[in-house]
Design an enzyme around this catalytic site. Sequence first.
Site, short mmCIF file in Angstrom:
data_model
loop_
_atom_site.label_atom_id
_atom_site.label_comp_id
_atom_site.label_asym_id
_atom_site.label_seq_id
_atom_site.Cartn_x
_atom_site.Cartn_y
_atom_site.Cartn_z
N GLY A 56 0.60 5.43 -3.04
CA GLY A 56 1.28 6.71 -3.15
C GLY A 56 0.58 7.60 -4.16
N CYS A 57 0.92 8.89 -4.13
CA CYS A 57 0.24 9.86 -5.00
C CYS A 57 0.63 9.69 -6.46
CB CYS A 57 0.49 11.27 -4.51
SG CYS A 57 2.23 11.69 -4.25
N TYR A 58 1.93 9.66 -6.76
CA TYR A 58 2.34 9.44 -8.14
C TYR A 58 1.81 8.10 -8.67
CZ TYR A 58 5.76 13.32 -8.22
OH TYR A 58 6.37 14.55 -8.20
N THR A 80 -0.86 6.48 -7.89
CA THR A 80 -2.30 6.57 -8.16
C THR A 80 -2.56 7.19 -9.52
OG1 THR A 80 -2.85 6.72 -5.80
CG2 THR A 80 -4.47 7.58 -7.37
#
Length: 344
Positions: free
Chosen positions: A147-149, A151
């Site tokens: 996921g982006c957060y 990462t």
Amino acid sequence: MIKVGIIGATGYVGAELLRLLLNHPKVQVFKISSVSFIGEEISSIYKNFINKTNLICENAEEVLSNCDVIFTDLPHGLSEEIAEKALSENKLLIDLGADFRLSSESEYLKWYNKKFDKPDIHKYSVYGLPELNKEKIKKSKLIANPGCYPTSIELALLPLLKNSLIHTSRIICDSKSGTTGSGRSLSLTSHYTEVNENFSPYKIGCHRHLPEIEETLNSISKEKVKITFTPHLLPINRGIISTIYLSPKNKINLIELRKIYLDFYKNEPFINILPLGDIAQIKQVRLSNYCNISLHLNHREDGLIIVSTIDNMIKGAAGQAIQNMNLCLGFEETEGLNLISPSF
């Protein structure tokens, strides 16, 4: 040329994947799919593709049958069956959804209200954070793109946890994201009038990325990791900035700490550890696959503050997926991803 396909090509991440892959020198985007736009050219949905590609949205089976590498950008619960078919045909599948990010079925049930549909295939999946699992990624046919957060937070904390430098039960992660993180479908919170001239936290204490972050950090930590994670919505299109507050076990020397970070990431082409005194900012990484990290002490010099920035659509999603593909196929890790952020 390796034939690649995208299942879920008309979401923001799917479109970003297509944009990047069309410029990749060693693959051909052969098929794309979309449930909502079957039969329509992608250039009629996203005008930036006019005169760049004449790909038409088809059904998922066409992508699966005709491509060597499949990217799935789907809501949770929809990728397992596709992954099972891909594995049975020895094809590479990189899932940008949440279906394979958690190894525990009970945790997946708790946070996503769903059991694994195909529990047997989960043992083949690898968590696709290249800076942590590079060798495993190279050998896998099923990649769970992070996921982006997670990462942004995991990359900021891995060197500290590897070297047992912080108290693991006192980690506070304050993260802010652009509106593309919520996807293309409109909700009340993503309306222009709700986002514009506003800045607000959401899903306080209950965001689904929390268990993913803790599971990943626990895989490298000698002590159990507990974090407090609060996401916020910024009135911008793209980018994530995570400011992380930590309690060191011993007095921190930032010069020595920066050396630890530089050594940990010395072979990682997309990690920039900024010079001391610099502060990581979203604009420095926008439209690139880089993660910029800056290191700071609080005013008493007894607390550590890490700032980590990524483009949520690239390093937080599509770019990292291509980075994983490159590793799996034996390409240069940076192939198709030599993107420099604009200076303004």
